[in-house]
Enzyme design. Structure first.
Site, PDB file in Angstrom:
ATOM      1  N   HIS A  31       0.837  -1.197   0.000  1.00 61.99           N
ATOM      2  CA  HIS A  31       0.000   0.000   0.000  1.00 61.99           C
ATOM      3  C   HIS A  31       0.873   1.249   0.000  1.00 61.99           C
ATOM      4  O   HIS A  31       1.294   1.714   1.058  1.00 61.99           O
ATOM      5  CB  HIS A  31      -0.903  -0.003   1.232  1.00 61.99           C
ATOM      6  N   HIS A  71      -1.990  -1.337   7.144  1.00 60.12           N
ATOM      7  CA  HIS A  71      -1.645  -1.602   5.742  1.00 60.12           C
ATOM      8  C   HIS A  71      -0.603  -0.604   5.235  1.00 60.12           C
ATOM      9  O   HIS A  71       0.120  -0.888   4.303  1.00 60.12           O
ATOM     10  CB  HIS A  71      -2.896  -1.585   4.863  1.00 60.12           C
ATOM     11  N   PRO A 129      -5.876  -5.550  11.193  1.00 58.41           N
ATOM     12  CA  PRO A 129      -7.334  -5.618  11.301  1.00 58.41           C
ATOM     13  C   PRO A 129      -7.841  -4.259  11.782  1.00 58.41           C
ATOM     14  O   PRO A 129      -7.440  -3.784  12.850  1.00 58.41           O
ATOM     15  CB  PRO A 129      -7.552  -6.716  12.345  1.00 58.41           C
ATOM     16  N   ASP A 165     -10.026   5.973   7.588  1.00 58.75           N
ATOM     17  CA  ASP A 165     -11.488   5.840   7.541  1.00 58.75           C
ATOM     18  C   ASP A 165     -11.925   4.482   8.079  1.00 58.75           C
ATOM     19  O   ASP A 165     -12.886   4.370   8.836  1.00 58.75           O
ATOM     20  CB  ASP A 165     -11.990   5.902   6.095  1.00 58.75           C
ATOM     21  N   GLY A 166     -11.223   3.448   7.632  1.00 58.51           N
ATOM     22  CA  GLY A 166     -11.610   2.092   8.012  1.00 58.51           C
ATOM     23  C   GLY A 166     -11.570   1.919   9.519  1.00 58.51           C
ATOM     24  O   GLY A 166     -12.471   1.317  10.116  1.00 58.51           O
ATOM     25  N   HIS A 271      -4.208   2.854  -3.475  1.00 59.55           N
ATOM     26  CA  HIS A 271      -4.363   2.362  -2.104  1.00 59.55           C
ATOM     27  C   HIS A 271      -3.614   1.059  -1.873  1.00 59.55           C
ATOM     28  O   HIS A 271      -2.764   0.978  -0.993  1.00 59.55           O
ATOM     29  CB  HIS A 271      -5.849   2.174  -1.790  1.00 59.55           C
ATOM     30  N   GLU A 422     -17.405  -5.122  24.997  1.00 58.13           N
ATOM     31  CA  GLU A 422     -16.492  -6.250  25.130  1.00 58.13           C
ATOM     32  C   GLU A 422     -15.286  -6.133  24.195  1.00 58.13           C
ATOM     33  O   GLU A 422     -14.155  -6.460  24.555  1.00 58.13           O
ATOM     34  CB  GLU A 422     -17.209  -7.573  24.847  1.00 58.13           C
ATOM     35  N   PHE A 447     -20.384 -13.932  25.169  1.00 59.48           N
ATOM     36  CA  PHE A 447     -20.000 -12.664  24.548  1.00 59.48           C
ATOM     37  C   PHE A 447     -18.523 -12.621  24.163  1.00 59.48           C
ATOM     38  O   PHE A 447     -18.041 -11.606  23.664  1.00 59.48           O
ATOM     39  CB  PHE A 447     -20.384 -11.489  25.447  1.00 59.48           C
ATOM     40  N   ASP A 479     -31.882 -17.521  30.712  1.00 55.77           N
ATOM     41  CA  ASP A 479     -31.604 -16.492  29.704  1.00 55.77           C
ATOM     42  C   ASP A 479     -31.656 -17.036  28.279  1.00 55.77           C
ATOM     43  O   ASP A 479     -31.785 -16.263  27.327  1.00 55.77           O
ATOM     44  CB  ASP A 479     -30.241 -15.825  29.975  1.00 55.77           C
ATOM     45  N   HIS A 483     -27.777 -16.607  25.188  1.00 55.62           N
ATOM     46  CA  HIS A 483     -26.836 -16.379  26.284  1.00 55.62           C
ATOM     47  C   HIS A 483     -26.102 -17.645  26.713  1.00 55.62           C
ATOM     48  O   HIS A 483     -25.318 -17.602  27.658  1.00 55.62           O
ATOM     49  CB  HIS A 483     -27.570 -15.763  27.484  1.00 55.62           C
TER      50      HIS A 483
END
Lengths: 676, 676
Positions: A31, A71, A129, A165-166, A271, A422, A447, A479, A483
């Site tokens: 990039h 990147h 990521p 932006d990402g 990019h 989380e 979760f 729940d 859950h």
């Protein structure tokens, strides 16, 4: 702004750009556009503001620089190279050589496609990521505030993160921004590269928020810069950031991707692909760049050395003097701080691990977990953490004197309120771990899905974050299926370099915590029950210390067993019950507790065979989750007692028989397996 | 506001409250506080605004009501009961009876701990994991806008979602709000219950954003209501929402949790536990409620019937007339719309599935996937979707005439730009699927971690969302370990009720897509390569139509095989190569393609044994991921060729040999397994 190489500043900026272009072209992958656009930002930050000594890249109180838009990794590698950052504190070899850059994105080069924290000094965290870098930077800023508040101001530092932006579209960054604003982390500065270009085209396709407005609403100070090439404005912005004492700062920088490229500037074509030789030629001409491929004029190195280098050496030397004085005036606190940062456990840290008496009614492992956590934390001063608004349920609060809450303006506490966020909680855990602390985070097990991308990064980075997940099965009860974790044990065991512990009673909780504290090369996951579990009678069954080997024989027959019964967590007592029934019926059975599959696989072959002899093909595994992670031990003739569907909403004590998870079914399965 | 039962309106509101309290008390489990606080909101919405015919709860163009704070499930059950919602369109039985409510949170009651979409008519989506409901509501609003734009305004409807602090703290809701604001979804109304209470205490502990400011910055219209008991203000707010034509609306309602409870109102003690008998008694006294436990005065049913019921019946009847007229004037479009909503595939939809000629160089399955997707979408008008800013890489754009882009003000397109927001993309997919469309969404496989909570909900809800994940292994190459999925195949196969397809060449891509389109009782996941794969010569090897059974024999020996070789995706060609080598050496081998493990396990035992005979214990599985999901087929004597660690940054063609994933290793593993 002039584009040409008219000054040493511009020459240095263009050196970052040309190295980045050349490396991407050589790799034929990468990039180039963002490094070209943001070179002035990084130049200004590093050369004029960052408290950073290139000769001591691991100096604990250095400012941190996080490239969240990973990147654009060449931006970081070029800068680390030009800045003369060394391989280690006091080392003479550089962290990144020109040869490393020539080998960008090749096997064994530290210059990986995205920055990987352990590949080279100067890379503060693994990024790539999107959203993770900025969220992790919040953890680093928290770590600085905590050290400053708990020990001394000399341990404070600033944290800068560059993002795209990402990064800001990802939900995890909104959570992180919300936490940072709430906590008034004035030592945190994000720089947002507003270039209006994404992979599918213009950001207007999908991203039309008023970003400054959103951040102001989240409690941030916002500065806007109209042109990424305006070094004076950038300089002033970083200076302004340092004057803000009650808010984090967002600097919005309007940039043009692939700045200077004759045909590809401001296009998404720049990019994620090399510019091509002729475009590079045109760009270098536009920059007035007259040097060869990968060539850096000597005055650029000198310039970085005379600015960043000299300023950093001076800062480090002043800090050393301050620390020496602090150590003299506050010997005990200085020793505690040093011990935390060393990552070593203090002598006697495990001297008072709780031991739980045999008890048929027993105790929930979340409850015994809370006791064990407190017993350890009282002796390990760098252990700190919290929950995503579930502390009363996960029982992870530190309740001893002096633990306290970490809150805006009161940064010395060890209990964190992450809110119902989380994902960023886990990323913050990564940032705290990378800063030398020992964080734990907690929520309900189901979760864990919300924070999985950050857990994966803990594993990639070998960051010893402790994940405490309670309410670990259909034992959640009323729940209902949303859950009740069913697939989560297998799904987390699937991630390389994670140790997953599911203790079968409270004494295993103690022993598993002990092992977790000593496992500093990876994240650990503790999976605990909501409901009470019997505390096994260890006079009758083997000692829980076997937990350290991942699996151990709890109770055995004479001679070779006909069947191996294995289980974890709330199902261990069913294994024991089935073992007793089978034994009473004259079936030779062995009961095996398996609190950590990963550690068992790391034992030598002899121990593995001793516990699970190869020639005993009749095997039953019992776990209130899916079978997937057990198949390796079960073989083609083994049987599994557990879940194969989502759960249901009902009292827990009804759900276990409803889904067939009972001692009688284990007995049946054992007989079936013997017959297979 | 008066608290007492002074009017039929207040009586009705208090009926919602008392049913909710009584049910939670009876279950000795649940969340009474929010239903008590928000009963006036739901009452006002349902009785005065919602376009909803209780006699026809599945009427396609009804307004949707989503209870994003699913823990307050009794609020929904009470309302559905009082509103007289029927079990199905035209049915006489109620969807929720008083007995169901008495059995709240018990096995087999439709009144589960959290609302489950298939348990009772009137539950529009499964909610509970926070943030999911609001994000799903965006998908429902999109579906309405799309139907209205592509067919006729009569198909439009409004979508309301009730949400809590927790919903708005979760990152997925920020992503969702950003998408909704960007798309100017004026048919979407979120009601935020600002009660200042969370599980750990006051929301000030962790959540101090200016929520109205944040939403305005994200392009929303915001209305604030000072008191949840102010029915006139609520009424006016819903009326105002309907006048806003270019933005979604957020109504912030300040409420007091457990309103009316003498000691527990405004405390977090009322959040997640029964009030207790005496507190209930005091509350009922405060309400002036003189009826028995679970008792509802007849006039409340009559009141709902005379308002919601009459208005709904009238709206439905008008709509029927409009639809009849529309069908006459636009027969073809009406038929197309009906066909979409029926969920049935049009005749001949698979008549032009691409067939790919044998080709050693081959084609990436993401590329053939794009061709197949377009061939199907051209014939299936309800198939629509997009990518999280990776469409040029995932190749999921619909390129035929009339496909178009879905954008603000231009809502008839079938291509969606979700931005870099994977999580909300998946939740939006759920909302679209629940609205009768057939959505697909796409990103890189490694980022499936970001959307996992919504994928799990697709599975729980049996929502046939199509997940298209490309760049599926170390074949990603230079981007390195953060971008290379390793554990993801096993981790997604672990989720119940998901079918995971990893086609081994482009003809398997066609066949897998065919199967996916017909699988309407669960989400499907298509896992595709970045790099080229050889297209197998199907004259020599078995036809790809075997894919429909999950696994099939691709090539065989004479007689009983000595070893079974199985693989998927990019490793299928290694299986074939190893098969050829072993055969040439005189080893009896069978090559098996396994594009979908889940479907293979669903075949009858005879077929499973035919493909993988029980007495052949020598087995090798080959997949560029971890072994976990293969162990069930490998047994104790099988061997695995794949990954056991994270990947690395280098060109893909170097990584496969570096990690030992080669045909030669498959041959070696086969011989080893035969010797085991």
């Amino acid at each position: 702004m002039s584009i040409s190489t008219s000054s040493i500043e511009q020459l240095s900026i263009n050196a970052i750009r040309t190295l980045s272009m050349d490396a991407v072209q050589q790799a034929n992958s990468g990039h180039p556009g963002t490094p070209m656009a943001l070179a002035p930002v990084v130049y200004t930050l590093w050369n004029k503001h960052l408290k950073y000594d290139p000769a001591n890249p691991h100096w604990q109180s250095r400012d941190r620089f996080v490239l969240s838009c990973g990147h654009a990794s060449m931006l970081l590698y070029s800068t680390l190279h030009l800045a003369g950052v060394k391989k280690a504190d006091g080392a003479s070899e550089p962290s990144i050589t020109i040869d490393n850059i020539r080998n960008f994105r090749q096997l064994h080069s530290p210059c990986a496609g995205h920055p990987e924290v352990h590949e080279a000094a100067g890379i503060e965290t693994t990024t790539g990521p999107l959203g993770q870098g900025v969220a992790t930077s919040v953890g680093m800023a928290i770590a600085a505030k905590w050290q400053a508040a708990r020990f001394d101001e000399i341990f404070d530092y600033d944290v800068y993160a560059l993002c795209s932006d990402g990064d800001l579209m990802e939900g995890v960054s909104s959570e992180a921004a919300s936490v940072a604003g709430h906590l008034k982390l004035s030592n945190l500065c994000w720089v947002y590269d507003d270039n209006k270009i994404t992979i599918e085209g213009d950001t207007d396709l999908a991203f039309t928020e008023d970003i400054p407005g959103r951040f102001r609403a989240m409690g941030w100070h916002v500065i806007e810069i109209a042109d990424a090439n305006d070094i004076e404005a950038l300089d002033a912005a970083f200076t302004e950031f340092k004057t803000i004492t009650d808010k984090p700062t967002l600097i919005v920088v309007h940039s043009i991707i692939a700045w200077g490229a004759p045909t590809k500037a401001n296009t998404h074509g720049a990019h994620g692909a090399p510019l091509g030789d002729s475009e590079i030629e045109g760009t270098k001409a536009a920059y007035g760049w007259t040097y060869g491929k990968f060539e850096v004029p000597a005055e650029v190195y000198e310039h970085f050395n005379a600015n960043l280098g000299a300023r950093g050496a001076e800062a480090k030397s002043q800090w050393d003097a301050s620390f020496a004085k602090y150590s003299k005036d506050n010997a005990e606190k200085a020793a505690t701080w040093s011990s935390i940062i060393s990552g070593e456990l203090p002598a006697g840290w495990d001297a008072e691990l709780p031991v739980f008496p045999a008890d048929a009614k027993g105790i929930a492992t979340r409850a015994s977990g809370g006791k064990v956590l407190n017993a350890i934390a009282a002796k390990v001063p760098g252990l700190l953490g919290g929950s995503a608004d579930l502390e009363p349920s996960t029982k992870t609060g530190l309740t001893f004197e002096g633990a306290g809450d970490f809150e805006a303006g009161s940064y010395c506490g060890r209990n964190f309120h992450f809110g119902i966020r989380e994902h960023t909680m886990a990323a913050i855990g990564n940032g705290m771990a990378l800063s030398g602390l020992r964080p734990y985070i907690s929520t309900f097990f189901v979760f864990s899905d919300y924070l999985r991308p950050s857990l994966r990064l803990s594993a990639i980075m070998k960051a010893p974050v402790i994940y405490i997940f309670t309410h670990d099965s259909i034992g959640v009860g009323e729940d209902g299926p949303t859950h009740q974790p069913v697939e989560h044990l297998s799904a987390i065991r699937a991630i390389p370099n994670v140790a997953v512990f599911r203790p079968g009673d409270s004494n295993e909780v103690s022993q598993c915590y002990k092992t977790v504290m000593e496992l500093t090369d990876r994240p650990s996951v503790l999976v605990l029950t909501r409901q009470n579990l019997p505390t096994l009678d260890r006079d009758k069954y083997a000692c829980a210390s076997g937990s350290a080997r991942g699996a151990y024989v709890l109770a055995d027959c004479d001679g070779t067993p006909e069947v191996l019964l294995m289980g974890t967590g709330s199902e261990l007592s069913l294994v024991v019950e089935a073992y007793e029934k089978l034994t009473a019926e004259g079936v030779k059975a062995r009961a095996i507790s398996v609190p950590c599959l990963e550690l068992f696989y790391e034992q030598d072959a002899a121990y593995q065979k001793e516990v699970m002899p190869c020639d005993v093909a009749a095997r039953v595994a019992v776990e209130a989750g899916i079978r997937q992670s057990w198949d390796r031990l079960l073989g083609l003739k083994g049987e599994f007692v557990g879940m194969s569907s989502f759960g249901a909403s009902a009292p827990a004590e009804e759900l276990f028989p409803y889904f067939g998870i009972t001692a009688d079914h284990v007995v049946e399965a054992a007989k079936k397996s013997i017959g297979n």
